[in-house]
Scaffold this motif. Structure first.
Motif, PDB file in Angstrom:
ATOM      1  N   PRO B 201      32.675  15.744  81.529  1.00 45.15           N
ATOM      2  CA  PRO B 201      33.153  16.024  80.164  1.00 45.15           C
ATOM      3  C   PRO B 201      32.416  17.186  79.496  1.00 45.15           C
ATOM      4  CG  PRO B 201      32.738  13.688  80.467  1.00 45.15           C
ATOM      5  CD  PRO B 201      32.161  14.378  81.650  1.00 45.15           C
ATOM      6  N   ALA B 204      33.170  22.181  79.947  1.00 47.20           N
ATOM      7  CA  ALA B 204      33.543  23.327  79.099  1.00 47.20           C
ATOM      8  C   ALA B 204      32.278  23.944  78.485  1.00 47.20           C
ATOM      9  CB  ALA B 204      34.502  22.887  78.003  1.00 47.20           C
ATOM     10  N   GLN B 205      31.298  23.098  78.141  1.00 44.93           N
ATOM     11  CA  GLN B 205      30.032  23.616  77.602  1.00 44.93           C
ATOM     12  C   GLN B 205      29.263  24.399  78.664  1.00 44.93           C
ATOM     13  OE1 GLN B 205      27.682  20.630  75.661  1.00 44.93           O
ATOM     14  NE2 GLN B 205      29.318  20.035  74.287  1.00 44.93           N
ATOM     15  N   VAL B 208      30.484  27.914  78.914  1.00 46.26           N
ATOM     16  CA  VAL B 208      29.966  28.776  77.855  1.00 46.26           C
ATOM     17  C   VAL B 208      28.495  29.106  78.122  1.00 46.26           C
ATOM     18  CG1 VAL B 208      29.655  29.016  75.378  1.00 46.26           C
ATOM     19  CG2 VAL B 208      31.618  27.783  76.247  1.00 46.26           C
ATOM     20  N   ALA B 210      27.066  29.512  80.852  1.00 50.58           N
ATOM     21  CA  ALA B 210      26.945  30.526  81.911  1.00 50.58           C
ATOM     22  C   ALA B 210      26.932  31.942  81.324  1.00 50.58           C
ATOM     23  CB  ALA B 210      28.075  30.380  82.916  1.00 50.58           C
ATOM     24  N   HIS B 211      27.346  32.101  80.078  1.00 50.86           N
ATOM     25  CA  HIS B 211      27.327  33.426  79.449  1.00 50.86           C
ATOM     26  C   HIS B 211      26.087  33.640  78.586  1.00 50.86           C
ATOM     27  CE1 HIS B 211      31.217  34.747  80.836  1.00 50.86           C
ATOM     28  NE2 HIS B 211      31.658  33.543  80.630  1.00 50.86           N
ATOM     29  N   GLY B 212      25.065  32.818  78.789  1.00 50.18           N
ATOM     30  CA  GLY B 212      23.815  33.024  78.080  1.00 50.18           C
ATOM     31  C   GLY B 212      23.592  31.955  77.024  1.00 50.18           C
ATOM     32  N   LEU B 214      22.097  32.220  74.110  1.00 53.24           N
ATOM     33  CA  LEU B 214      22.355  32.668  72.745  1.00 53.24           C
ATOM     34  C   LEU B 214      23.859  32.583  72.453  1.00 53.24           C
ATOM     35  CD1 LEU B 214      21.066  33.861  70.225  1.00 53.24           C
ATOM     36  CD2 LEU B 214      21.524  36.123  71.169  1.00 53.24           C
ATOM     37  N   ALA B 217      24.853  28.920  72.168  1.00 55.15           N
ATOM     38  CA  ALA B 217      24.431  28.315  70.907  1.00 55.15           C
ATOM     39  C   ALA B 217      25.319  28.800  69.767  1.00 55.15           C
ATOM     40  CB  ALA B 217      22.969  28.649  70.622  1.00 55.15           C
ATOM     41  N   SER B 218      25.672  30.097  69.784  1.00 57.16           N
ATOM     42  CA  SER B 218      26.477  30.622  68.677  1.00 57.16           C
ATOM     43  C   SER B 218      27.906  30.105  68.753  1.00 57.16           C
ATOM     44  CB  SER B 218      26.456  32.153  68.671  1.00 57.16           C
ATOM     45  OG  SER B 218      27.298  32.664  69.674  1.00 57.16           O
ATOM     46  N   LEU B 219      28.318  29.579  69.910  1.00 53.67           N
ATOM     47  CA  LEU B 219      29.656  28.999  70.016  1.00 53.67           C
ATOM     48  C   LEU B 219      29.629  27.486  69.831  1.00 53.67           C
ATOM     49  CD1 LEU B 219      30.994  31.268  72.865  1.00 53.67           C
ATOM     50  CD2 LEU B 219      32.012  31.027  70.602  1.00 53.67           C
ATOM     51  N   GLY B 220      28.503  26.974  69.343  1.00 58.80           N
ATOM     52  CA  GLY B 220      28.470  25.565  68.963  1.00 58.80           C
ATOM     53  C   GLY B 220      28.026  24.616  70.062  1.00 58.80           C
ATOM     54  N   VAL B 221      27.457  25.147  71.163  1.00 57.30           N
ATOM     55  CA  VAL B 221      26.962  24.265  72.221  1.00 57.30           C
ATOM     56  C   VAL B 221      25.539  23.832  71.872  1.00 57.30           C
ATOM     57  CG1 VAL B 221      26.293  24.174  74.658  1.00 57.30           C
ATOM     58  CG2 VAL B 221      28.381  25.353  73.981  1.00 57.30           C
TER      59      VAL B 221
END
Lengths: 257, 324
Positions: B201, B204-205, B208, B210-212, B214, B217-221
């Motif tokens: 589950p 998806a996090q 995200v 995998a793209h760093g 920062l 975190a800025s996308l809410g993970v």
């Protein structure tokens, strides 16, 4: 200008173990405003930007998003309102261009995070807007520096936040795309309840695209105001290097002496 | 999503075929009809198939699945495509635990317990040291793990050099990785299902992340919590695998890579795909290991490494060409 600011900083203090980067910062970012944040190398511009994004705690003072304490929001709610264009993109694995544009939808998706047709349409439109139409299935490792930067903009456009925090957005971009992309964001901001704050090393670019300015001095004190802050004297003091201001039909130009 | 289901169905079918292959091969020769009859529960081979071959194949499957899933999680956690389940020293700790007990003349379940205790000890040690007072960066974690692994390696060499002749063979076989002594392990299946159920589950996090950190975190993970969970899950999976079968190499490194190249890097698909493909690969490798020069059995760790080394080198080479 009486409505609640998108983001408000009250007596904000940001410190690192080494020193105070800024103290007592008062800032109200309202819809329609385009802020430029200028300062020397190592003055703490990125750290301040990350603090405003809610990604690191402030040492004193408060941050309010739509009037609500930023720290009280869930990361997901915050990410629906604030988007960050990082200074560098750190990709661990080579995904496709479309997948990378789609990560901007992450805060808007359900827990399992399967994108809908609409999300994919948004991502395709964003890619077309940054000049990457037809690149969807390319691996990101094969992109040039400027193309990867444009892809970063595309992810941010699919995220569609109210407040855009841009860390040196013109990095890697040629002159054409600097103006295409900043123009695109400027249009978005003009059309809705949005705003940006961008870190920049180019006072000419800031004078042209920003209508509000923060000068972050090396000793931690800040000046905020309109573009009238961008004088030769103030910028020469900010950078510790003589700068001259030349007027042009496209706005002021700043040339080092 | 349709594509994902199709790929998972294909991998599921491959897993069933591998299990059939495992039921078919062995030192007693059965034809395909004999085997199918035995699978239905009658015929002369039923006992061999149901009591010897299938339990062993099931253990091989769960071990391969544990390793591949652990590798996939570890690679995202450390942001390093060369990370594998053992990179932080889990296998080294387990080996020191198991070999010490073998040296004391203990066997069977004791060795498994020793391995598990050693693995947990290694996990806790790396976690504590990397956490320290500073930031928990992937690089700091990786360096701490690699250096501790080197320390475990020194202890293993020491144990081997101190061991009497008669204990050496068992110790070496344990180190290479071996499924011949492995018992059916419900605990391992439970760990696998719980870990997959917790990690899937969050896929998806992971995409995200995998793209760093920062960007994530800025996308809410919630990056810190996610990393902690990844560390615990990847370590538990690796510790369980190494407890069952010793340190079997390359499954945890090669399977996630192979799948990234073949089906892309979307973890919503990659995590279950790794679980199925890792299990399948180890069932095939183990079946080859026990039937190639039957009745003599080869250690499965050697067979997976022999399959894995050329495969990985080819992947690396093909990947370099694609980037040119």
């Amino acid at each position: 200008m009486s409505e609640t600011p998108l983001l408000a900083a009250r007596a904000l203090q940001v410190t690192t173990p080494a020193r105070a980067l800024c103290t007592g910062l008062e800032l109200s970012i309202r819809p329609g405003e385009r802020w430029g944040l200028l300062g020397r190398n190592g003055a703490g511009k990125s750290t301040l930007l990350h603090t405003l994004a809610g990604l690191r705690p402030a040492q004193a003072g408060s941050l309010l998003l739509d009037g609500i304490p930023l720290a009280a929001l869930t990361p997901r709610t915050r990410a629906q309102r604030i988007g960050l264009l990082p200074q560098v993109h750190e990709d661990a694995f080579a995904g496709s261009v479309l997948e990378t544009a789609l990560i901007g939808r992450h805060p808007h998706l359900g827990p399992w995070g399967w994108e809908t047709e609409r999300d994919i349409e948004l991502a395709r439109a964003a890619l077309a807007a940054v000049g990457l139409g037809g690149f969807e299935s390319r691996r990101i490792a094969s992109l040039s520096g400027g193309e990867r930067r444009r892809l970063g903009f595309a992810s941010l456009l699919t995220q569609d936040p109210a407040l855009y925090l841009l860390d040196e957005p013109s990095n890697h971009l040629d002159i054409h795309y600097q103006h295409v992309l900043l123009g695109l964001l400027k249009q978005r901001i003009a059309s809705g309840a949005r705003a940006w704050l961008m870190v920049s090393h180019d006072p000419t670019l800031a004078a042209r695209y920003c209508n509000r300015i923060v000068l972050l001095h090396a000793d931690g004190h800040t000046e905020t105001g309109g573009t009238e802050l961008l004088t030769a004297t103030a910028l020469s003091a900010l950078y510790g290097h003589p700068l001259h201001r030349l007027e042009s039909p496209f706005g002021p130009l700043f040339v080092p002496g | 999503m349709k594509r994902a289901l199709a790929i998972l169905a294909l991998l599921g079918a491959a897993a069933l075929l591998a299990l059939l292959f495992a039921a078919l091969c062995g030192s007693a020769n059965f034809s395909l009809t004999d085997t199918l009859q035995a699978l239905l529960g009658d015929g002369p081979g039923a006992a061999i198939v149901w009591q010897l071959r299938l339990p062993r194949a099931a253990t091989a499957f769960v071990t391969g699945a544990l390793l591949a899933l652990s590798g996939a999680l570890m690679q995202v956690l450390l942001r390093n495509p060369l990370a594998d389940p053992y990179v932080l020293g889990v296998s080294g700790g387990a080996a020191v635990g198991a070999l010490s007990l073998l040296l004391l003349g203990l066997g069977g379940l004791w060795v498994n317990l020793g391995a598990f205790a050693g693995a947990l000890c290694a996990v806790t040690l790396v976690f504590g040291l990397a956490h320290g007072r500073g930031a928990w960066t992937p690089l700091r974690l990786l360096l701490t793990g690699v250096v501790t692994a080197a320390g475990w390696g020194a202890l293993i060499t020491l144990l081997l050099s101190l061991a009497p002749e008669r204990a050496l063979r068992g110790m070496l076989f344990w180190l290479i990785g071996d499924l011949s002594a492995a018992a059916v392990s419900w605990g391992a299946w439970l760990v696998l299902l719980v870990a997959l159920g917790s990690a899937w589950p969050l896929a998806a996090q992971l995409n995200v992340l995998a793209h760093g950190e920062l960007a994530a975190a800025s996308l809410g993970v919630p990056v810190r919590r996610l990393r902690l969970l990844l560390y615990l899950l990847a370590s538990l999976l690796a510790a369980t695998a190494v407890t069952i079968a010793g340190s079997i190499g390359f499954v945890g490194l090669v399977v996630p890579h192979l799948l990234r190249l073949l089906i892309g890097g979307d973890h919503r698909l990659l995590l279950p795909a790794c679980t199925l493909a890792g299990g399948t690969l180890l069932v095939i490798a183990d079946t080859l290991a026990r039937s190639l020069i039957a009745p003599q059995q080869l250690p499965v760790g050697a067979v997976t490494a022999l399959l894995g080394v050329p495969l990985f080198l080819w992947l690396l080479h093909a990947g370099e060409r694609r980037h040119e």
